[in-house]
Design an enzyme around this catalytic site. Structure first.
Site, PDB file in Angstrom:
ATOM      1  N   ASP A  24     -34.775 -47.560  12.221  1.00 37.13           N
ATOM      2  CA  ASP A  24     -34.444 -47.283  13.620  1.00 37.13           C
ATOM      3  C   ASP A  24     -35.729 -47.083  14.420  1.00 37.13           C
ATOM      4  O   ASP A  24     -35.948 -47.731  15.449  1.00 37.13           O
ATOM      5  CB  ASP A  24     -33.565 -46.022  13.726  1.00 37.13           C
ATOM      6  CG  ASP A  24     -32.333 -46.125  12.855  1.00 37.13           C
ATOM      7  OD1 ASP A  24     -31.456 -46.917  13.175  1.00 37.13           O
ATOM      8  OD2 ASP A  24     -32.281 -45.407  11.833  1.00 37.13           O
ATOM      9  N   TYR A 196     -34.510 -49.688  -1.840  1.00 37.69           N
ATOM     10  CA  TYR A 196     -33.643 -48.519  -1.999  1.00 37.69           C
ATOM     11  C   TYR A 196     -33.499 -48.291  -3.503  1.00 37.69           C
ATOM     12  O   TYR A 196     -34.073 -49.026  -4.306  1.00 37.69           O
ATOM     13  CB  TYR A 196     -32.274 -48.791  -1.368  1.00 37.69           C
ATOM     14  CG  TYR A 196     -32.341 -49.225   0.088  1.00 37.69           C
ATOM     15  CD1 TYR A 196     -32.762 -48.337   1.076  1.00 37.69           C
ATOM     16  CD2 TYR A 196     -31.997 -50.520   0.465  1.00 37.69           C
ATOM     17  CE1 TYR A 196     -32.823 -48.726   2.406  1.00 37.69           C
ATOM     18  CE2 TYR A 196     -32.048 -50.917   1.791  1.00 37.69           C
ATOM     19  CZ  TYR A 196     -32.462 -50.018   2.761  1.00 37.69           C
ATOM     20  OH  TYR A 196     -32.529 -50.414   4.067  1.00 37.69           O
ATOM     21  N   GLU A 261     -34.130 -54.118   7.617  1.00 34.45           N
ATOM     22  CA  GLU A 261     -34.079 -55.080   8.712  1.00 34.45           C
ATOM     23  C   GLU A 261     -35.472 -55.518   9.146  1.00 34.45           C
ATOM     24  O   GLU A 261     -35.803 -56.700   9.161  1.00 34.45           O
ATOM     25  CB  GLU A 261     -33.364 -54.397   9.868  1.00 34.45           C
ATOM     26  CG  GLU A 261     -33.090 -55.258  11.034  1.00 34.45           C
ATOM     27  CD  GLU A 261     -32.073 -54.613  11.957  1.00 34.45           C
ATOM     28  OE1 GLU A 261     -32.251 -54.728  13.168  1.00 34.45           O
ATOM     29  OE2 GLU A 261     -31.101 -53.991  11.491  1.00 34.45           O
TER      30      GLU A 261
HETATM   31  O1  TRH Z   1     -36.345 -48.126   6.374  1.00 36.83           O
HETATM   32  P1  TRH Z   1     -35.334 -49.187   6.286  1.00 36.83           P
HETATM   33  O2  TRH Z   1     -34.525 -49.201   5.077  1.00 36.83           O
HETATM   34  O3  TRH Z   1     -34.378 -49.108   7.519  1.00 36.83           O
HETATM   35  C1  TRH Z   1     -33.023 -49.536   7.407  1.00 36.83           C
HETATM   36  C2  TRH Z   1     -32.756 -50.607   8.400  1.00 36.83           C
HETATM   37  O4  TRH Z   1     -33.070 -50.222   9.699  1.00 36.83           O
HETATM   38  C3  TRH Z   1     -31.275 -50.952   8.347  1.00 36.83           C
HETATM   39  O5  TRH Z   1     -30.976 -51.882   9.357  1.00 36.83           O
HETATM   40  C4  TRH Z   1     -30.448 -49.721   8.545  1.00 36.83           C
HETATM   41  O6  TRH Z   1     -29.114 -50.072   8.481  1.00 36.83           O
HETATM   42  C5  TRH Z   1     -30.797 -48.730   7.483  1.00 36.83           C
HETATM   43  O7  TRH Z   1     -32.194 -48.412   7.537  1.00 36.83           O
HETATM   44  C6  TRH Z   1     -30.032 -47.443   7.675  1.00 36.83           C
HETATM   45  O8  TRH Z   1     -36.040 -50.640   6.366  1.00 36.83           O
HETATM   46  P2  TRH Z   1     -36.704 -51.418   7.566  1.00 36.83           P
HETATM   47  O9  TRH Z   1     -35.704 -51.840   8.567  1.00 36.83           O
HETATM   48  O10 TRH Z   1     -37.516 -52.478   6.972  1.00 36.83           O
HETATM   49  O11 TRH Z   1     -37.667 -50.374   8.268  1.00 36.83           O
HETATM   50  C7  TRH Z   1     -38.843 -49.918   7.680  1.00 36.83           C
HETATM   51  C8  TRH Z   1     -39.889 -49.710   8.757  1.00 36.83           C
HETATM   52  O12 TRH Z   1     -40.937 -48.914   8.257  1.00 36.83           O
HETATM   53  C9  TRH Z   1     -40.514 -51.016   9.221  1.00 36.83           C
HETATM   54  O13 TRH Z   1     -40.756 -50.963  10.605  1.00 36.83           O
HETATM   55  C10 TRH Z   1     -41.838 -51.070   8.473  1.00 36.83           C
HETATM   56  C11 TRH Z   1     -42.177 -49.607   8.463  1.00 36.83           C
HETATM   57  N1  TRH Z   1     -43.114 -49.184   7.415  1.00 36.83           N
HETATM   58  C12 TRH Z   1     -44.445 -48.947   7.783  1.00 36.83           C
HETATM   59  O14 TRH Z   1     -44.804 -49.128   8.958  1.00 36.83           O
HETATM   60  N2  TRH Z   1     -45.325 -48.495   6.842  1.00 36.83           N
HETATM   61  C13 TRH Z   1     -44.963 -48.270   5.544  1.00 36.83           C
HETATM   62  O15 TRH Z   1     -45.792 -47.846   4.740  1.00 36.83           O
HETATM   63  C14 TRH Z   1     -43.602 -48.554   5.179  1.00 36.83           C
HETATM   64  C15 TRH Z   1     -43.175 -48.346   3.741  1.00 36.83           C
HETATM   65  C16 TRH Z   1     -42.712 -49.005   6.128  1.00 36.83           C
END
Ligand code: TRH
Length: 364
Positions: A24, A196, A261
């Site tokens: 988010d 996950y 996402e």
């Molecule tokens: O964290 P997520 O699993 O988020 C998810 C999605 O939003 C999904 O749509 C939603 O339904 C669920 O949560 C509840 O995975 P996502 O979307 O890849 O987001 C991770 C964010 O974190 C992404 O912007 C990349 C960032 N990130 C960093 O900037 N640095 C890091 O070291 C890591 C591990 C991630």
């Protein structure tokens, strides 16, 4: 009477509620910074700004400083007392009622957008750009517009910074890994893991061990689940990286294992073979999302089997990643072809600006 097309107003508010995980905040931060990079005044109203402290660009002390540097004003929920020209709510998070009243009180109401979740499923094309009239007073209605990211020309596209591909071209993984005190050994490949909880993890590790592998573990689920690895797999535990450095991680790897996402989209832009874990849902709805994206992505069979096994909670057998005689080469080719097709579509912010401009002209 026809109204002239007016450019979108310069003041934009983005509303974000952090429900779970990092996506988010991650999507909203990317959107806000990309709007600001195009000269718009952006306020990000967020109920939990903590993740911005590490997601925002490096070299910044904390979220507030980083936000200033990126041209985004970060505000705690419930946000400002005055409505902006354009209001984006992420994932149907509903701006606070008092804020909605200030929207309705404006002589010209803001363009109100609900930025939805990314999916390759067919409903996205059907629902993109539809209005959803909202009753905000006894006789007052405002249109809220659905804006769906997606993989086809009939969706809102994907978030992609201007210049991203040029930066990716110039990237030097050896230097970047050195910055983390890491170096690939001769013949070793790099693999990232952002996941996950996953019952298939031991089988992935066994499979990776067929070739010398440096496995880069992101904080959280990956580091908690992978404590040891079979011979052949060398583990490195990473700190939280900024979003820019998270891209660099994906650009450094020969195979990326991503989730959710935003990291999925970044893996596509990285252009290396990737395995995607959809956010698991109890009703199995995530499996339809995986199949829909597999249909779009046209990956070779071994890759499809890996995606299905990775998303099956251990129910499906893990295939050998290198089952093809050409190893990951055909998977790599298919990933680059997917990227090329998606690069031919306008990015999400470009499409959003055009959409908002068309709606602004209707209310002017
Ligand atoms: O964290 P997520 O699993 O988020 C998810 C999605 O939003 C999904 O749509 C939603 O339904 C669920 O949560 C509840 O995975 P996502 O979307 O890849 O987001 C991770 C964010 O974190 C992404 O912007 C990349 C960032 N990130 C960093 O900037 N640095 C890091 O070291 C890591 C591990 C991630």
């Amino acid at each position: 009477m026809a109204h002239p097309i007016t450019p979108p107003g310069p003041r934009w508010d983005v509303f974000c509620r952090v429900v779970d995980n990092h996506g988010d905040a991650g999507v909203c931060w990317r959107l806000a910074t990309q709007l600001a990079a195009r000269g718009l005044a952006v306020r990000l109203v967020i109920d939990d700004p903590a993740p911005l402290a590490w997601m925002a660009p490096p070299g910044q002390a904390g979220a507030a400083d980083a936000a200033d540097a990126a041209g985004v004003q970060v505000l705690a929920w419930p946000g400002p007392a005055d409505a902006a020209d354009v209001v984006i709510e992420a994932f149907g998070c509903d701006p606070p009622p008092a804020y909605v009243q200030t929207m309705a009180a404006r002589p010209v109401p803001p363009v109100w957008i609900n930025l939805e979740y990314l999916s390759a499923e067919a409903y996205v094309e059907r629902s993109h750009a539809l209005p959803s009239p909202q009753q905000v007073g006894a006789d007052t209605w405002l249109d809220k517009w659905f804006f769906y990211p997606g993989y086809t020309a009939r969706t809102g596209g994907l978030l992609r910074e201007t210049g991203l591909m040029a930066a990716r071209e110039k990237f030097d993984r050896t230097r970047w890994l050195q910055g983390l005190d890491l170096a690939l050994q001769p013949g070793e490949r790099a693999v990232s893991l952002f996941c996950y909880d996953n019952a298939a993890l031991p089988r992935l590790l066994q499979d990776l061990a067929r070739q010398p592998t440096l496995l880069l573990l992101t904080p959280g689920h990956a580091q908690r689940q992978v404590i040891t690895a079979p011979p052949g797999v060398r583990l490195a535990r990473l700190p939280f990286l900024s979003q820019t450095d998270f891209d660099h991680l994906l650009w450094s790897c020969d195979l990326n294992v991503v989730r959710g996402e935003d990291s999925l989209v970044r893996a596509i832009w990285a252009g290396a073979p990737f395995v995607w874990q959809a956010y698991p849902q109890h009703d199995g709805a995530h499996l339809a999302k995986v199949e829909a994206l597999l249909e779009q992505a046209a990956l070779p069979t071994s890759a499809q089997l890996a995606w299905r096994a990775w998303n099956s909670s251990g129910a499906l057998p893990w295939p050998c990643l290198e089952a093809n005689p050409d190893g990951l080469a055909s998977w790599q080719t298919a990933t680059v072809a997917l990227r090329e097709r998606l690069l031919s579509h306008a990015d999400l912010v470009t499409q959003l600006l055009a959409f908002v401009a068309s709606k602004s002209s209707q209310v002017a």
